[in-house]
Every structure is written in structure tokens, then in C-alpha cells.
Design a protein around this motif. Structure first.
Motif, PDB file in Angstrom:
ATOM      1  N   ILE A 111      18.875 108.293  25.600  1.00 44.30           N
ATOM      2  CA  ILE A 111      18.205 108.552  26.884  1.00 44.30           C
ATOM      3  C   ILE A 111      18.554 109.968  27.319  1.00 44.30           C
ATOM      4  N   THR A 112      17.593 110.869  27.229  1.00 45.81           N
ATOM      5  CA  THR A 112      17.866 112.283  27.500  1.00 45.81           C
ATOM      6  C   THR A 112      17.195 112.799  28.771  1.00 45.81           C
ATOM      7  N   ASP A 113      16.381 111.966  29.437  1.00 49.03           N
ATOM      8  CA  ASP A 113      15.646 112.451  30.613  1.00 49.03           C
ATOM      9  C   ASP A 113      16.184 111.880  31.925  1.00 49.03           C
ATOM     10  N   ALA A 114      17.394 111.310  31.922  1.00 50.88           N
ATOM     11  CA  ALA A 114      17.977 110.747  33.148  1.00 50.88           C
ATOM     12  C   ALA A 114      18.671 111.852  33.953  1.00 50.88           C
ATOM     13  N   TYR A 115      18.662 111.713  35.295  1.00 51.34           N
ATOM     14  CA  TYR A 115      19.344 112.674  36.151  1.00 51.34           C
ATOM     15  C   TYR A 115      20.861 112.474  36.048  1.00 51.34           C
TER      16      TYR A 115
END
Length: 234
Positions: A111-115
């Protein structure tokens, strides 16, 4: 006497049609002979090869479109004919060790698009931003202040958007926007305060220069219109 024979010619189109019929009849005869040859080689009462039944350990499996899908187990215990307690213990330890080595971050799970934590707001920060946004939105909304006589219409301590109902007829003073100064307004006119002064939200308009529908002459008849639009004879 023999009947009179009518002679007709065959043109290029007719010739193409005759040739097409010859080819079609020839192809149909050739196909029929080929099918007969193939059928002569088929044994009597022959059937299409179809899988009718497949069983695994005595359990029948579903046959779909001449095929059968068989799930084959994989893993540590899959190749064993019998599974002992020691085999189970070993498999469980390997499973637990695999879980212990699991990722500790979202990126580790792909998961690379989490804040990140630094990119998010706290509850207090969120409440503050919402309050500010609402305040800015409300600032441009009309705020009804009530009804007053024109002489009591305030000129100080007012904010843009304040609306008053003026209870008596009045003539716009210099406290109003330039385009309305000197214009008369009836009782019940609503006025709104702007950065350029008071602005009447309703008023009267003089239509005396316009003609009434009842004062207009009768409309042209269809016959008159047709006469006007007639093309003159040359």
C-alpha cells in the motif's frame, strides 16, 4: 407448323449469372460426395467421445464441457500419505514464524498511496478548519436584522449582508449605492448593506412609456399575410 422461336441475346450480366449457377451446383455436388465419403467411414452406432464420470476417492466430480477440474493440495503436508502430530506441530511453527516476519508498515503490504501521520490533521485541527470554512461561507449570506423606519436605518456597526425591512416609503439617500441615490421606494422595501452602501432589493419601475397589449392594433389575418408575401408576376 412449329412455333415461332424468339431469339434473345445473353449479355455480360447474364453470363455471370449462368457461371455462378454452374459453380454453385458443382460445389453442392462435390460437397455432398465428400460428406457421403466421410459418413461411409463412420462405424455404425458410433458416439462422440465424452467423459461421463470421474471420481476422486470415490467422490464423483462435475464434468463440464468434456473436462474435469481437480484441485490438488499443496504445502508442507500435501505430499504425506498420513499426517502425524509431529507433522502438524512443524507446520504450525512454520506458519507462526511466517506471521512473525510480516511487514510492520503499509508499504510492506504493497500500500503506497496512504497518508502518513504527518500528512493528516488531528481532531482539534480538523474542527478548527471546518469552523473557519463555515464562517467564510456564512459571511456572504444575507442576515435578516428586522424591520425599521427609514430614519432609523443604521449607517454604523453594520456588516455586508445585513438586511432590513423599511416600514415606510422613502427616497434613497447618499448612504445608498450611487445608482439608487434619489430614487423613491415604497414601504416594505428590503435593503441590504454592501461595501458600497445600502442597496434596495426591491422597488418600483415606471412602465408609462410602454404600450399596453389592449392598445395595440389588430393582428394581420392569414389572408393579409399571404397577400403581402405574394411573389409579384413578371
Amino acid at each position: 407448323m412449329p412455333d415461332t422461336i424468339t431469339t434473345k441475346k445473353l449479355d455480360g450480366t447474364g453470363l455471370q449469372q449462368v457461371w455462378s449457377l454452374i459453380l454453385a451446383n458443382f460445389a453442392a455436388k462435390a460437397l455432398a460426395e465428400e460428406m457421403k465419403t466421410k459418413l461411409d467411414t463412420v462405424a455404425e452406432n458410433a458416439q462422440v467421445n465424452v467423459i461421463e464420470s470421474v471420481k476422486v476417492n470415490g467422490v464423483a466430480l462435475e464434468v463440464t464441457e468434456k473436462g474435469v477440474s481437480i484441485a490438488v493440495p499443496t504445502g508442507t503436508l500435501a505430499d504425506l500419505d498420513e499426517v502425524s502430530i509431529d507433522n502438524l506441530n512443524t507446520a504450525l511453527k512454520e506458519l507462526i514464524n511466517g506471521k512473525a516476519d510480516s511487514a510492520t508498515t503499509l508499504a510492506g503490504y504493497g500500500i503506497t498511496d496512504a497518508y502518513t501521520k504527518s500528512e493528516t490533521y488531528t481532531k482539534d485541527e480538523t474542527d478548527s478548519k471546518i469552523s473557519t470554512a463555515v464562517g467564510q461561507a456564512v459571511a456572504g449570506v444575507y442576515k435578516v436584522k428586522g424591520s425599521v423606519a427609514f430614519a432609523s436605518l443604521p449607517t454604523e456597526n453594520v456588516s455586508a449582508g445585513d438586511v432590513y425591512n423599511v416600514t415606510d416609503a422613502f427616497t434613497a439617500s447618499s448612504a445608498f449605492v450611487t445608482s439608487e441615490v434619489g430614487k423613491p421606494y415604497p414601504a416594505g422595501t428590503n435593503v441590504c448593506y454592501t461595501e458600497s452602501g445600502w442597496d434596495a432589493m426591491a422597488g418600483t419601475y415606471d412602465f408609462s412609456e410602454y404600450a399596453k397589449l389592449t392598445d395595440l392594433p389588430e393582428s394581420l389575418t392569414s389572408e393579409e399575410i399571404a397577400e403581402i408575401c405574394k411573389i409579384p408576376e413578371s
